[in-house]
Each structure stands twice: as C-alpha cells, then as structure tokens.
Design a protein around this motif. Sequence first.
Motif, PDB file in Angstrom:
ATOM      1  N   GLY A  44      19.468 -13.606 -53.250  1.00  0.00           N
ATOM      2  CA  GLY A  44      19.705 -13.713 -54.816  1.00  0.00           C
ATOM      3  C   GLY A  44      19.257 -14.816 -55.210  1.00  0.00           C
ATOM      4  N   THR A  47      17.901 -14.236 -58.832  1.00  0.00           N
ATOM      5  CA  THR A  47      18.850 -14.079 -59.660  1.00  0.00           C
ATOM      6  C   THR A  47      19.549 -15.403 -60.152  1.00  0.00           C
ATOM      7  OG1 THR A  47      19.332 -12.020 -58.757  1.00  0.00           O
ATOM      8  CG2 THR A  47      21.033 -12.675 -60.116  1.00  0.00           C
ATOM      9  N   LEU A  89      23.371  -9.853 -64.516  1.00  0.00           N
ATOM     10  CA  LEU A  89      23.476 -10.646 -63.304  1.00  0.00           C
ATOM     11  C   LEU A  89      24.413 -10.867 -62.746  1.00  0.00           C
ATOM     12  CD1 LEU A  89      22.000 -13.787 -65.516  1.00  0.00           C
ATOM     13  CD2 LEU A  89      20.389 -12.125 -63.958  1.00  0.00           C
ATOM     14  N   ILE A  92      24.079  -7.739 -60.160  1.00  0.00           N
ATOM     15  CA  ILE A  92      23.060  -7.627 -59.323  1.00  0.00           C
ATOM     16  C   ILE A  92      23.523  -8.697 -58.234  1.00  0.00           C
ATOM     17  CG2 ILE A  92      20.620  -8.678 -59.206  1.00  0.00           C
ATOM     18  CD1 ILE A  92      19.903  -8.159 -61.911  1.00  0.00           C
ATOM     19  N   ALA A 101      23.915 -17.070 -55.980  1.00  0.00           N
ATOM     20  CA  ALA A 101      23.853 -16.305 -57.472  1.00  0.00           C
ATOM     21  C   ALA A 101      25.086 -16.314 -58.159  1.00  0.00           C
ATOM     22  CB  ALA A 101      23.310 -14.809 -57.440  1.00  0.00           C
TER      23      ALA A 101
END
Length: 349
Positions: A44, A47, A89, A92, A101
Amino acid sequence: MAQQALAETDDGGAETGRRETRLRRLLDRAARGRRGDRRIWRRGFVTAVVAVLLAGVLAGHAHIPNAVGNLGSLTETFLPWSGLLIPVLLLIALVRRSATALLALVLPVTVWSGLFGGLLTTKSGGGGDLTVATHNVNADNADPAGTARAVAASGADVVALEELKASAVPTYEKALDRVYGHHAVVGTVGLWSRYPMSDVRAVDIRLGWKRAMRATVATPEGRVAFYVAHLPSVRVKLEAGFTARQRDRSADALGEAIKGEALDRVVLLGDLNGTLNDRALNAVSSQLRSTQGAAGDGFGFSWPASFPMARIDQILVRGVEPEGSWTLPATGSDHLPVAARVKVDTSAS
C-alpha cells in the motif's frame, strides 16, 4: 528386558522426533508471521503517498498557484469534496491490508476534520431578531411569481434578489410588495424590506453595468447597512482553466466599498460566484463573518439547485451576531435561496 528397553528407546526417539517436528512448525509459523508483519508495512505504498498528497493539498491549498488556469481558486472552490477520497483510500488500505496506508490516512482525516468537521453539525440557535434571505432568481426563470412567493414565505424581514430580468421586475414587485412595504431595484439586483430604507445607491464593482447596490435599513434595533451583489460568473475551460479575472476584480471593488462603510452593522447578501475558501474573495471575506460557518446547518451548498455542490450564495455580516443559517426549498431558479437569522448588536452605532 532388553527388548523392553529397546522399545522404550524407540518410543523416546519417536517422541523426541515429534517434539522436534512441532518445534520446527512453530518456528516456521513465527517466521511466516514476521514476514507477514513486514508485508503489511510494505504493502500500500502508493495509497499512502496519495493520502499524504491529499493532506498536503488540504493543508496547503492557499499555496497552490493561480498563475496557470487559476488552479488554486478552482481547488478551493470544491475543497470540501476532496474528503470523498478518504473513504476510497481507506477501502483500498483495508483490501490491501496495509498498515502503512492506514497510518498515512490519519493525516488527511485530521486536516479535513479541522477545516470542515465543524460544518457536519447543526449550529443554529433559537435567538435572533432579524431574518434575511438572498436568492439568485435566474434571468430565465419561468415562474418569477412563484419564486417570489416562495422567498416571501420564508418569513424573512429583508430579501435580496439577484439576476433580475428587467421584464420580470414588475412581477417580482407585485408579488413581494404585498409583504414588504419598502423596496429598491438597481440594475439587476433588488432589495425588499419590511422596514424603511434610505441612502439607496449603486455600488461600482467595475463591470460597466449595475450588479451591486447598498441601502440603509432602519430595523427596530437600529440602522443596518445592506449590500446586495452579484459578482460575475466564472467558467472552467479546458484551454484556459478556471477563468475568473472579472469576478476577482469585482470582488476587490466590493471589498473596497465595504471597507469604506460608515455604519458598523453590515449585512452582505448575494451571489458571489465563489466559495469562502476561494482566496479571490479575501477582500470581502476578510472583513465579514459567514453566517453559514458561524451558525449554519451543514455545508449549505446552494448551487446548482438540482445537485448542490458549492456554497456560492452568501450571507456575510459585521456588527451583528449570526444565530442560524439554512437553505430554502428549490424554486424555478438554478440556485437555492439561502436565509439567515441574526441578532442586531444594539451596542453598535
């Protein structure tokens, strides 16, 4: 006896082997766990970078230059909507099982909450002794009489209308004069009041035609200077970006007029074609207080009426205390009317 000892030895060896096998399995699991722990921090990364950039835009929007396509003003106009990226976000990050993230998302959440979190709650109070409203009625409004009646039904003591088409003015006057005993129309803007008005004059906002006015309204609590303004429209063009130079010049001129106002109590009503996040309106917003920000119900988006995305219709004050602010039901216009209740400060002159 020898056979028994041999059997016991074999059993002991087997047990030791089983223990070693279990130990190896535990060690393997621990190693996999450690590798998994490392992966949740490595996953991530993209992200996380996007989350940090979003926080940077929110915190540093005033530093985004306007030199190219007025990018800074365009960003600031729709800045609250940037918060919609946060749940995307977050989703994700959860799907990717990325601790990095998730940790990075703390930044935009914190900054967005600091900027707009206060608008998520209702701050309207029950006080106030003067109700005001403003509405861009749209020059192409097919039902001006119905629009006028709807605004009058709000119970406002003072009403400002913008984008008045000359041929429709008599219709608005007929509908509103039944409720309001005093009114004045200057160019394409007008002001209707339950209380006497004086010192009515046009305000030059550097357009070459009249789209702003000023009047003194003698409320029961004292005199208040009312300004009505309709700043020029802005456009978003692929080749030119956010074109707003004329709007910006008019905002500066309006700010100069308000700066020179002799009365301490001031109410500005109108379509400013910009949100108060937009730095281009600083000449006005730095002198006045937003009723929506101080005592509003939510974001109070007023345009477009079909799906409001921005608060460009404003009620700003000085020397009076905001007690409540809200949007009114849709009319035949492409804008929603907005209203506010204020308490006139009797200590002001």
